[in-house]
Design a protein around this motif. Structure first.
Motif, PDB file in Angstrom:
ATOM      1  N   UNK A 113      21.593  23.659  42.169  1.00  0.00           N
ATOM      2  CA  UNK A 113      21.616  25.104  41.944  1.00  0.00           C
ATOM      3  C   UNK A 113      22.189  25.443  40.570  1.00  0.00           C
ATOM      4  N   UNK A 114      23.283  24.773  40.274  1.00  0.00           N
ATOM      5  CA  UNK A 114      23.979  25.103  39.025  1.00  0.00           C
ATOM      6  C   UNK A 114      23.693  24.115  37.906  1.00  0.00           C
ATOM      7  N   UNK A 115      23.130  22.983  38.280  1.00  0.00           N
ATOM      8  CA  UNK A 115      22.865  21.905  37.317  1.00  0.00           C
ATOM      9  C   UNK A 115      24.157  21.386  36.691  1.00  0.00           C
ATOM     10  N   UNK A 116      25.233  21.532  37.448  1.00  0.00           N
ATOM     11  CA  UNK A 116      26.511  21.007  36.977  1.00  0.00           C
ATOM     12  C   UNK A 116      26.978  19.946  37.967  1.00  0.00           C
ATOM     13  N   UNK A 117      27.873  19.084  37.515  1.00  0.00           N
ATOM     14  CA  UNK A 117      28.390  18.063  38.433  1.00  0.00           C
ATOM     15  C   UNK A 117      28.999  18.701  39.669  1.00  0.00           C
ATOM     16  N   UNK A 118      28.699  18.104  40.824  1.00  0.00           N
ATOM     17  CA  UNK A 118      29.241  18.626  42.068  1.00  0.00           C
ATOM     18  C   UNK A 118      30.715  18.291  42.136  1.00  0.00           C
ATOM     19  N   UNK A 119      31.511  19.333  42.392  1.00  0.00           N
ATOM     20  CA  UNK A 119      32.937  19.098  42.536  1.00  0.00           C
ATOM     21  C   UNK A 119      33.219  18.703  43.965  1.00  0.00           C
ATOM     22  N   UNK A 120      33.544  17.429  44.173  1.00  0.00           N
ATOM     23  CA  UNK A 120      33.749  16.934  45.536  1.00  0.00           C
ATOM     24  C   UNK A 120      35.132  17.261  46.052  1.00  0.00           C
ATOM     25  N   UNK A 121      36.059  17.501  45.177  1.00  0.00           N
ATOM     26  CA  UNK A 121      37.429  17.729  45.613  1.00  0.00           C
ATOM     27  C   UNK A 121      37.697  19.172  45.962  1.00  0.00           C
ATOM     28  N   UNK A 122      36.940  20.044  45.430  1.00  0.00           N
ATOM     29  CA  UNK A 122      37.226  21.457  45.614  1.00  0.00           C
ATOM     30  C   UNK A 122      35.987  22.181  46.089  1.00  0.00           C
ATOM     31  N   UNK A 123      35.716  22.042  47.383  1.00  0.00           N
ATOM     32  CA  UNK A 123      34.486  22.601  47.921  1.00  0.00           C
ATOM     33  C   UNK A 123      34.465  24.114  47.870  1.00  0.00           C
ATOM     34  N   UNK A 124      35.616  24.720  48.000  1.00  0.00           N
ATOM     35  CA  UNK A 124      35.629  26.180  48.004  1.00  0.00           C
ATOM     36  C   UNK A 124      35.306  26.753  46.636  1.00  0.00           C
ATOM     37  N   UNK A 125      35.310  25.855  45.660  1.00  0.00           N
ATOM     38  CA  UNK A 125      34.969  26.339  44.322  1.00  0.00           C
ATOM     39  C   UNK A 125      33.472  26.579  44.184  1.00  0.00           C
ATOM     40  N   UNK A 126      32.683  26.018  45.125  1.00  0.00           N
ATOM     41  CA  UNK A 126      31.232  26.124  45.038  1.00  0.00           C
ATOM     42  C   UNK A 126      30.728  27.554  44.956  1.00  0.00           C
ATOM     43  N   UNK A 127      31.126  28.399  45.921  1.00  0.00           N
ATOM     44  CA  UNK A 127      30.621  29.762  45.855  1.00  0.00           C
ATOM     45  C   UNK A 127      30.950  30.425  44.520  1.00  0.00           C
ATOM     46  N   UNK A 128      32.149  30.126  44.039  1.00  0.00           N
ATOM     47  CA  UNK A 128      32.557  30.694  42.764  1.00  0.00           C
ATOM     48  C   UNK A 128      31.631  30.198  41.666  1.00  0.00           C
ATOM     49  N   UNK A 129      31.311  28.912  41.767  1.00  0.00           N
ATOM     50  CA  UNK A 129      30.433  28.318  40.772  1.00  0.00           C
ATOM     51  C   UNK A 129      29.067  28.980  40.816  1.00  0.00           C
ATOM     52  N   UNK A 130      28.611  29.217  42.046  1.00  0.00           N
ATOM     53  CA  UNK A 130      27.306  29.843  42.198  1.00  0.00           C
ATOM     54  C   UNK A 130      27.301  31.231  41.592  1.00  0.00           C
ATOM     55  N   UNK A 131      28.390  31.935  41.838  1.00  0.00           N
ATOM     56  CA  UNK A 131      28.490  33.279  41.273  1.00  0.00           C
ATOM     57  C   UNK A 131      28.408  33.214  39.758  1.00  0.00           C
ATOM     58  N   UNK A 132      29.153  32.243  39.221  1.00  0.00           N
ATOM     59  CA  UNK A 132      29.156  32.097  37.766  1.00  0.00           C
ATOM     60  C   UNK A 132      27.768  31.784  37.259  1.00  0.00           C
ATOM     61  N   UNK A 133      27.076  30.924  38.018  1.00  0.00           N
ATOM     62  CA  UNK A 133      25.716  30.554  37.621  1.00  0.00           C
ATOM     63  C   UNK A 133      24.823  31.786  37.636  1.00  0.00           C
ATOM     64  N   UNK A 134      24.981  32.568  38.705  1.00  0.00           N
ATOM     65  CA  UNK A 134      24.180  33.777  38.824  1.00  0.00           C
ATOM     66  C   UNK A 134      24.479  34.717  37.663  1.00  0.00           C
TER      67      UNK A 134
END
Length: 315
Positions: free
Chosen positions: A124-145
């Motif tokens: 989705x973001x074309x960035x490395x998946x952060x395995x340690x901080x899963x809750x950061x994903x939605x934030x990442x998605x928002x940033x991507x959006x």
DNA sequence: AAGACTGACAACCGCATCGAA
DNA sequence: TTTCGATGCGGTTGTCAGTCT
């Protein structure tokens, strides 16, 4: 009150297309060109809605389609484009000659997504998946959006500035050192790509085909067609048909380094494409041609080899 | 051998957009 | 400017072949 359906659905056929339906649609479009999809089923004698006909044509019957898996290069291009454009499949497809948005979308969902995940990249973001901080994903998605929205806005602004000052736009783009260059929402991926050069359009921008505009490639001299048994007499085969007159012309010489064949191309028609059509157009000769003996069919092990669905194996 | 499961992809659906009247 | 029909687009579903148990 909802929107009216695109067509009267009563009595309309759904589901997979049969060879007969394909033949009718192809014949109709060859004789009449692409126009007014709503009228096509009626005029072509099909119990389908216009939308379905359009989809069938654009995704599977169009002669300029490539079939088969995406190459490594194409795949990489899709990834690059997706990073820039997001899920705008039609835009992405417009940069891959011979590929459809549906095909790319399916390939993305079934292959590329997995591949990227395996590589530890968030598709989705074309960035490395952060395995340690899963809750950061939605934030990442928002940033991507957010980034996408900003990019879109930039694109719009650039488009506006391009209209007022096209040169500066190109200059700007030329400064970019990326392998792909966006010019007015168009990414030139390979300056030598014939599809980019021919008539200035690519696959998804195929113009309305008028019968007189259809240029069939020169009959392949030898091995350009994978369906050798049917290709050998493709011109005769066509002559047998009551199809519109074709112009056999060599409008574009492509020097294929692999076989050194000089072939004619127009809108991506090549020997293979034509051979496939050759098989499709007249199912009456179906048995005579024994197409299932050809190596072509073996490329599509999933295909059901009956008369109803043979068309699927032809492209 | 047969049923369950999975993956791939063709096709559909509904909303968005465009253009003509 | 508004309305409406036609088409385009992206998400989702359905189907079927291959694989697994």
């Amino acid at each position: 009150m909802g929107r009216q359906p695109c067509c009267d659905k009563v009595g309309l056929k759904k589901g997979p297309w049969t060879a007969e339906e394909d033949r009718k649609l192809i014949n109709f479009i060859l004789t009449n060109g692409q126009c007014c999809w709503r009228a096509v089923p009626k005029l072509a004698g099909l119990l389908r809605c216009g939308k379905s006909c359009r989809l069938r044509w654009t995704n599977y019957l169009r002669p300029d389609l490539k079939r088969g898996l995406l190459s490594e290069q194409e795949e990489q291009l899709v990834i690059d484009l997706h990073a820039q454009l997001g899920n705008r499949w039609s835009k992405i497809a417009s940069h891959l000659p011979g590929r459809t948005d549906n095909e790319i979308k399916n390939h993305w969902n079934t292959h590329i997504k997995k591949k990227l995940k395996k590589m530890g990249i968030d598709p989705l973001t074309h960035k490395p998946i952060s395995t340690t901080n899963d809750e950061a994903q939605p934030q990442q998605q928002k940033q991507h959006q957010l980034a996408q929205d900003q990019q879109e806005q930039q694109e719009q602004e650039q488009h506006q500035s391009f209209q007022t000052n096209p040169k500066s736009e190109i200059d700007q783009k030329e400064e970019s050192d990326t392998s792909t260059t966006i010019i007015e929402d168009k990414i030139i991926t390979n300056p030598l790509d014939p599809m980019e050069l021919i008539n200035g359009f690519c696959t998804d921008e195929v113009p309305m085909i008028e019968p007189l505009e259809i240029l069939i490639p020169c009959a392949p001299s030898s091995s350009t067609c994978s369906s050798s048994s049917s290709s050998s007499n493709s011109s005769n085969f066509l002559e047998d048909l009551k199809l519109p007159d074709f112009e056999w012309s060599c409008t574009f010489d492509c020097n294929d380094s692999s076989n050194n064949n000089s072939c004619s191309r127009n809108m991506g028609w090549d020997g293979t494409d034509f051979c496939n059509w050759d098989l499709l157009i007249n199912e009456e000769d179906f048995d005579k041609k024994q197409i299932f003996d050809t190596p072509l069919i073996n490329q599509y092990p999933r295909m059901v080899m009956d008369q109803e669905s043979w068309a699927y194996g032809l492209f």
